[in-house]
Scaffold this active site. Structure first.
Site, mmCIF file in Angstrom:
data_model
loop_
_atom_site.group_PDB
_atom_site.id
_atom_site.type_symbol
_atom_site.label_atom_id
_atom_site.label_comp_id
_atom_site.label_asym_id
_atom_site.label_seq_id
_atom_site.Cartn_x
_atom_site.Cartn_y
_atom_site.Cartn_z
ATOM 1 N N ASN A 4 0.829 -1.207 0.000
ATOM 2 C CA ASN A 4 0.000 0.000 0.000
ATOM 3 C C ASN A 4 0.863 1.258 0.000
ATOM 4 O OD1 ASN A 4 -2.128 -1.812 0.269
ATOM 5 N ND2 ASN A 4 -2.353 -1.468 2.466
ATOM 6 N N TYR A 9 -8.083 -13.098 9.772
ATOM 7 C CA TYR A 9 -6.924 -13.470 8.965
ATOM 8 C C TYR A 9 -6.943 -14.958 8.629
ATOM 9 C CZ TYR A 9 -4.629 -9.003 10.057
ATOM 10 O OH TYR A 9 -4.308 -7.672 10.171
ATOM 11 N N ASN A 48 2.949 -0.576 13.746
ATOM 12 C CA ASN A 48 1.797 -1.328 13.244
ATOM 13 C C ASN A 48 1.581 -2.651 13.984
ATOM 14 O OD1 ASN A 48 -0.351 -1.248 11.496
ATOM 15 N ND2 ASN A 48 0.889 -1.265 9.641
ATOM 16 N N TYR A 94 -7.420 -12.312 3.838
ATOM 17 C CA TYR A 94 -8.112 -11.800 5.017
ATOM 18 C C TYR A 94 -9.521 -11.387 4.651
ATOM 19 C CZ TYR A 94 -7.444 -6.675 4.276
ATOM 20 O OH TYR A 94 -7.478 -5.375 3.829
ATOM 21 N N ASP A 134 -0.926 3.529 5.841
ATOM 22 C CA ASP A 134 0.071 3.223 4.822
ATOM 23 C C ASP A 134 0.196 4.375 3.825
ATOM 24 O OD1 ASP A 134 0.194 0.688 6.061
ATOM 25 O OD2 ASP A 134 -1.435 -0.040 4.784
#
Length: 327
Positions: free
Chosen positions: A38, A105, A168, A90, A270
């Site tokens: 991303n 996930y 993250n 996901y 992102d």
């Protein structure tokens, strides 16, 4: 040659339409995304040459992802197709206030998670690059993936390439104690760290009365040169206010605030990272925050993980057209 190299996994995203739960679904909308991809896409949309490095399964799902990578303008020259492993998936359920969105996930034993040291020619990959970007999601995939991130960071430093990392933290991928241990090894190699105050406290016990105090704690503990975070007000499911804040050399910098109508919040951080690195390529943290906040705000308005934005609309938002809040 690329200005920026990113490394991480990409997955196929499957989401029930019309705010349905997975158990209700009769069809699923398909997108692709992954934190580092991303960010690479955001940089490409700003006109920066960028390489995304990864491993994908040698099957049609791997081809699907690389087709989208090329479409968004990112180079896949160093993507490896593997006979072992699978494509990570996901599943996303969109929420509506007061029900939050949720993610399930299905990525165990993905080709990217099976990466091992020595698989990538980092000396060649980093030739001519200025920044390397990775997130804390990648070392969470497996011990092997964590070792490859460490290997890549060392190679970047040896090549004179600066390192940006988005912390993250994802509790669904690894336990806090394990994450703190592994990230504690990686962070001393990082120049620009993107981190939330909540993650700094949860992982490392670093607290403060404001962002600057938390950032200073991260600087002291790990030696990073700068820390960047996001600002959010009224964090409702489908409406928000969004800004970026940064700390370096004892000073705090902030972007403008943006009022955001949320279509899809995934990938906003992102996109912020892409704008940040865009500014840092010119040696300007404030420019990076301004571009990052505008890109993150605009990404909220787009379905999917990838930031299908133009540089002109990002700069128009920065000039106060559309989303910016006058204060």
């Amino acid at each position: 040659m690329a200005d920026v190299v990113t490394f991480g996994e990409a997955m196929v995203r499957l989401a029930p339409p019309n705010f349905q739960r997975l158990e209700q679904a009769r069809s699923l909308d398909l997108e692709i995304g992954g934190a580092e991809l991303n960010t690479a896409a955001g940089l490409a949309r700003l006109g920066r040459p960028v390489e995304w490095v990864s491993r994908l399964p040698n099957n049609p799902l791997g081809t699907l992802i690389t087709n989208r990578v090329r479409e968004v303008g990112v180079s896949d020259r160093f993507v490896q197709f593997a006979d072992e492993g699978r494509c990570g998936l996901y599943f996303l359920e969109f929420g509506a206030s007061p029900r939050a969105s949720s993610i399930l996930y299905d990525r165990k034993d993905s080709s990217a998670s099976l990466a091992q040291c020595g698989m990538f020619d980092w000396e060649t990959i980093f030739r001519g690059a200025k920044w390397f970007h990775v997130s804390g999601i990648t070392p969470a995939l497996s011990p092997g993936a964590a070792e490859v991130v460490d290997e890549a960071m060392h190679a970047a430093r040896d090549a004179g390439v600066k390192v940006c990392m988005d912390l993250n933290y994802r509790s669904k991928l690894w336990a806090r104690e394990h994450a703190a241990e592994v990230l504690g090894i990686l962070l001393p190699q990082v120049d620009a760290l993107i981190a939330s105050e909540a993650d700094a406290e949860h992982l490392f016990g670093i607290t403060g009365v404001d962002f600057a105090e938390v950032a200073e704690g991260l600087v002291r503990k790990f030696g990073v040169k700068m820390v960047v975070g996001t600002r959010r007000e009224a964090p409702l499911v489908w409406r928000n206010r969004f800004a970026a804040v940064g700390y370096a050399d004892g000073q705090t910098y902030e972007s403008a605030w943006y009022e955001v109508e949320v279509v899809d919040r995934l990938g906003a951080g992102d996109a912020l990272a892409a704008g940040l690195i865009h500014g840092l390529l010119d040696g300007d943290l404030k420019k990076g925050l301004d571009y990052g906040a505008a890109m993150g705000a605009l990404k909220h308005t787009l379905p999917g993980d990838l930031p299908w934005l133009t540089k002109d609309e990002v700069e128009a938002a920065m000039q106060g057209q559309g989303l910016r809040i006058k204060r």
